[in-house]
Design an enzyme around this catalytic site. Structure first.
Site, PDB file in Angstrom:
ATOM      1  N   GLU A 242       4.325 -48.031  -8.494  1.00  0.00           N
ATOM      2  CA  GLU A 242       3.767 -47.607  -9.516  1.00  0.00           C
ATOM      3  C   GLU A 242       3.830 -48.775 -10.466  1.00  0.00           C
ATOM      4  O   GLU A 242       4.823 -49.563 -10.274  1.00  0.00           O
ATOM      5  CB  GLU A 242       4.348 -46.544 -10.008  1.00  0.00           C
ATOM      6  CG  GLU A 242       3.861 -45.910 -11.536  1.00  0.00           C
ATOM      7  CD  GLU A 242       4.166 -44.449 -11.690  1.00  0.00           C
ATOM      8  OE1 GLU A 242       5.114 -43.849 -10.937  1.00  0.00           O
ATOM      9  OE2 GLU A 242       3.718 -43.767 -12.666  1.00  0.00           O
TER      10      GLU A 242
ATOM     11  N   ASN B  17      -2.601 -36.973 -10.600  1.00  0.00           N
ATOM     12  CA  ASN B  17      -1.449 -36.898 -10.237  1.00  0.00           C
ATOM     13  C   ASN B  17      -0.531 -36.046 -11.102  1.00  0.00           C
ATOM     14  O   ASN B  17      -0.679 -36.021 -12.394  1.00  0.00           O
ATOM     15  CB  ASN B  17      -0.609 -38.270 -10.381  1.00  0.00           C
ATOM     16  CG  ASN B  17       0.795 -38.341 -10.291  1.00  0.00           C
ATOM     17  OD1 ASN B  17       1.308 -38.335  -9.003  1.00  0.00           O
ATOM     18  ND2 ASN B  17       1.471 -38.396 -11.306  1.00  0.00           N
ATOM     19  N   GLU B  18       0.344 -34.935 -10.366  1.00  0.00           N
ATOM     20  CA  GLU B  18       0.927 -34.310 -11.210  1.00  0.00           C
ATOM     21  C   GLU B  18       0.019 -33.506 -12.431  1.00  0.00           C
ATOM     22  O   GLU B  18       0.537 -33.849 -13.493  1.00  0.00           O
ATOM     23  CB  GLU B  18       2.278 -34.835 -11.623  1.00  0.00           C
ATOM     24  CG  GLU B  18       3.179 -35.285 -10.597  1.00  0.00           C
ATOM     25  CD  GLU B  18       4.660 -35.361 -10.942  1.00  0.00           C
ATOM     26  OE1 GLU B  18       4.863 -35.738 -12.112  1.00  0.00           O
ATOM     27  OE2 GLU B  18       5.338 -35.775  -9.873  1.00  0.00           O
TER      28      GLU B  18
ATOM     29  N   TYR C 100      11.777 -34.277  -5.224  1.00  0.00           N
ATOM     30  CA  TYR C 100      12.669 -35.279  -5.349  1.00  0.00           C
ATOM     31  C   TYR C 100      14.101 -34.646  -5.085  1.00  0.00           C
ATOM     32  O   TYR C 100      14.353 -33.368  -5.488  1.00  0.00           O
ATOM     33  CB  TYR C 100      12.970 -35.922  -6.934  1.00  0.00           C
ATOM     34  CG  TYR C 100      11.598 -36.882  -7.075  1.00  0.00           C
ATOM     35  CD1 TYR C 100      11.802 -38.221  -6.777  1.00  0.00           C
ATOM     36  CD2 TYR C 100      10.589 -36.550  -7.701  1.00  0.00           C
ATOM     37  CE1 TYR C 100      10.919 -39.000  -7.038  1.00  0.00           C
ATOM     38  CE2 TYR C 100       9.499 -37.289  -7.859  1.00  0.00           C
ATOM     39  CZ  TYR C 100       9.588 -38.902  -7.506  1.00  0.00           C
ATOM     40  OH  TYR C 100       8.423 -39.638  -7.532  1.00  0.00           O
TER      41      TYR C 100
ATOM     42  N   GLU D 171       5.287 -38.370  -3.004  1.00  0.00           N
ATOM     43  CA  GLU D 171       6.551 -38.765  -3.828  1.00  0.00           C
ATOM     44  C   GLU D 171       7.631 -38.100  -3.107  1.00  0.00           C
ATOM     45  O   GLU D 171       7.646 -36.743  -3.480  1.00  0.00           O
ATOM     46  CB  GLU D 171       6.301 -38.391  -5.222  1.00  0.00           C
ATOM     47  CG  GLU D 171       5.160 -39.341  -5.882  1.00  0.00           C
ATOM     48  CD  GLU D 171       5.187 -39.298  -7.395  1.00  0.00           C
ATOM     49  OE1 GLU D 171       6.167 -38.862  -8.033  1.00  0.00           O
ATOM     50  OE2 GLU D 171       3.931 -39.696  -8.123  1.00  0.00           O
TER      51      GLU D 171
ATOM     52  N   GLN E  22      10.397 -45.464  -5.032  1.00  0.00           N
ATOM     53  CA  GLN E  22       9.236 -46.245  -4.882  1.00  0.00           C
ATOM     54  C   GLN E  22       9.756 -47.479  -4.147  1.00  0.00           C
ATOM     55  O   GLN E  22      10.810 -47.605  -3.716  1.00  0.00           O
ATOM     56  CB  GLN E  22       8.754 -46.641  -6.156  1.00  0.00           C
ATOM     57  CG  GLN E  22       8.262 -45.509  -6.872  1.00  0.00           C
ATOM     58  CD  GLN E  22       7.525 -45.775  -8.156  1.00  0.00           C
ATOM     59  OE1 GLN E  22       7.114 -46.769  -8.638  1.00  0.00           O
ATOM     60  NE2 GLN E  22       7.112 -44.554  -9.057  1.00  0.00           N
TER      61      GLN E  22
HETATM   62  O1  AHR Z   1       8.133 -41.805  -9.515  1.00  0.00           O
HETATM   63  C1  AHR Z   1       8.321 -41.581 -10.803  1.00  0.00           C
HETATM   64  C2  AHR Z   1       7.487 -40.567 -11.432  1.00  0.00           C
HETATM   65  O2  AHR Z   1       7.697 -39.239 -10.858  1.00  0.00           O
HETATM   66  C3  AHR Z   1       5.972 -40.479 -11.031  1.00  0.00           C
HETATM   67  O3  AHR Z   1       5.304 -41.296 -12.046  1.00  0.00           O
HETATM   68  C4  AHR Z   1       5.586 -39.115 -11.234  1.00  0.00           C
HETATM   69  O4  AHR Z   1       4.379 -38.757 -10.492  1.00  0.00           O
HETATM   70  C5  AHR Z   1       6.647 -38.422 -11.020  1.00  0.00           C
HETATM   71  O5  AHR Z   1       7.260 -37.359 -11.901  1.00  0.00           O
END
Ligand code: AHR
Length: 505
Positions: free
Chosen positions: A27, A174-175, A250, A306, A355
């Site tokens: 990103e 995205n999101e 996450y 992600e 990432q």
């Molecule tokens: O990976 C960092 C961020 O986490 C991304 O930009 C977003 O999609 C997520 O909330």
């Protein structure tokens, strides 16, 4: 000492493990692109057309199958036409999500496609739904993939690229539940259908459209998308609007407000991290179960685009840059994720760690001209033989390889296996912080030829690599395997990851 038996039927092949489960994510965030992948043509750091060659060389060893770009949250404020043409004439913008820094758009479409070519990775482009238009996204697809003559083709050619590129993976937002527009699932699903309609297949370039999906265990979001997936009125050529739907998850040791240090953590933090990492199994099961109701033939892919650990940024660094160190703990989060991904191979088509460089759970960290491989990098490298292999189910039995962590139970031994081109690869993790585990590999339905094994561990969980100690956490040959009547036996040291590789005899 805890012990575990892993029963593996070498002759019963399960679903294929898509190589795209080993996908990546880059990103415009902190130093992922600028300073990470991109240094510019005038940099003293060796580069090809501005792309850092040491990073490319390190990543080529991972066989990266695909790279997602330009975000994340950034994707929904990115306007692709600002990132083409002569670099010194490209408009600038503010990256409001990540550090409020100015973006000069020097790394744009052509630079990204060149990076993918250098890496040997397929591009996965994440299009702007949050602040873009249907026309803008449609024209980006045309610019990249159309042959012959058209307005966008002429623009591409004017910028020096005659032939179209091949682009398969296309993210629609995205999101959208958050940074991508704060939408309701119903509205987001309608927009996904609308955008997908105008993301055309030009010539024989067939898009794999990925609708912006749920966060964590939001199964209602997945259900709302799945209800909207079929194109009614396309009965003559039945099709779905999107070929994949995404989910993000996450791993944290606690709440978002108290994520804790990447390197300075105690055993309780560690175990909470492992419980959080293991939760991905339940989450994938939940989304898959919902998808099965609408798509029993499992044609639509689940795309975890992600995933990874998220800690406090390193002291003294920009809080909006998400720069964190990476320890043996991160490596074990990755290894246990992969075991779970392999188990879900039938529905899970793609996964992208967040990432690749200098951001969150990165593969490589750069500092000026220095480059460090992280412990997570080594897990990707040691596991790369699983890419596109046939999964082999692992039946893990244990009475005592388990720990109570708060209200949860953590299974401390994790495993998966696959076979490709006659070579078997078995991955084993011992998540216990202190206790070794006696592991029996009960191999049935075949036998193995010459076995080799590698181990990734260190004296402490917080061990990590730096420019001064680049090999503090690196794979070593493991010679503790014993052949038994059943198969193989070994003692797995505490907090270790091990791979066993052998040809079928
Ligand atoms: O990976 C960092 C961020 O986490 C991304 O930009 C977003 O999609 C997520 O909330």
């Amino acid at each position: 000492m805890p012990n575990a038996t892993a029963i593996i039927n070498l002759d019963i092949e399960g679903p294929k493990i898509s190589r795209h489960l080993y996908g990546h994510f880059a990103e415009h965030l902190g130093r992922c692109i600028y300073g990470g992948f991109w240094v510019g043509e005038d940099s003293p750091i060796p580069n090809e057309g501005g792309i850092r060659l040491d990073v490319v060389e390190a990543l080529r060893a991972l066989n990266i199958p695909n790279l997602r770009w330009p975000g994340g949250c950034f994707a929904d404020e990115y306007h692709w036409k600002d990132g083409i043409g002569p670099r010194d004439q490209r408009p600038r913008m503010v990256n409001t999500h990540w550090g409020n820094v100015e973006e000069n758009n020097h790394f744009g479409t052509h630079e990204f496609m060149a990076l993918c070519e250098l890496l040997g990775a397929e591009p996965y482009i994440s299009g702007n739904v949050g602040s873009g238009t249907v026309q803008e996204m449609s024209e980006w697809v045309e610019y990249l993939t159309r042959e012959g003559d058209s307005p966008m083709v002429r623009l591409r050619k004017a910028n020096g690229r005659e032939e179209p590129w091949r682009v398969k993976f296309w993210g629609i937002g995205n999101e959208t539940w958050g940074c991508g527009g704060n939408m309701r699932a119903e509205y987001s699903a309608d927009l996904a259908r609308q955008y997908a309609t105008y993301c055309r297949d030009h010539g024989d370039n067939k898009l794999y459209r990925i609708a912006s999906g749920a966060s964590d265990a939001d199964y209602k979001w997945t259900e709302t998308l799945m209800q909207q997936i079929n194109c009614f009125g396309c009965e003559a050529t039945p099709r779905t609007f999107f070929q994949g739907i995404s989910v993000h998850y996450y791993t944290l040791a606690g709440p978002w407000e108290a994520k804790g240090s990447a390197t300075d953590f105690d055993t309780d933090d560690y175990y909470r991290t492992m419980v959080s990492a293991r939760k991905i199994d339940r989450i994938l099961t939940g989304h898959s179960t919902v998808m099965d109701c609408y798509d029993p033939g499992r044609k639509v892919g689940l795309v975890l685009d992600e995933w990874g650990t998220w800690w406090d940024v390193e002291p003294g660094t920009n809080p909006g840059f998400l720069f964190q160190q990476n320890t043996l703990r991160d490596a074990l989060v990755a290894s246990t994720h992969f075991d779970i991904f392999h188990k879900h191979a039938e529905r899970l088509y793609m996964a992208n760690i967040a990432q690749t460089v200098n951001v969150l759970q990165a593969m490589v960290l750069t500092d000026g001209d220095a480059l460090v491989l992280t412990p997570t990098y080594h897990v990707f490298e040691m596991n790369k033989g699983h890419q596109d292999a046939a999964s082999l189910a692992v039946h893990l039995r244990s009475d005592d390889a388990r720990r109570a962590v708060g209200d949860a139970q953590l299974d401390t031994v994790s495993a998966s296996a696959s076979v490709k081109d006659g070579t078997v690869l078995i991955s084993l993790s011992n998540l216990d912080a202190e206790e070794p585990a006696d592991v029996t590999l009960d191999l049935r339905g075949g036998s193995l030829g010459e076995v080799t094994a590698r181990i990734l561990t260190a004296d402490r969980l917080g061990a990590h690599n730096t420019a001064d100690t680049p090999g503090a956490v690196a794979p070593r040959t493991f010679d503790g395997l014993k052949a038994t009547d059943q198969g193989l036996a070994l003692t797995l040291p505490p907090h270790s990851f091990l791979t066993v590789q052998a040809p079928l005899a």
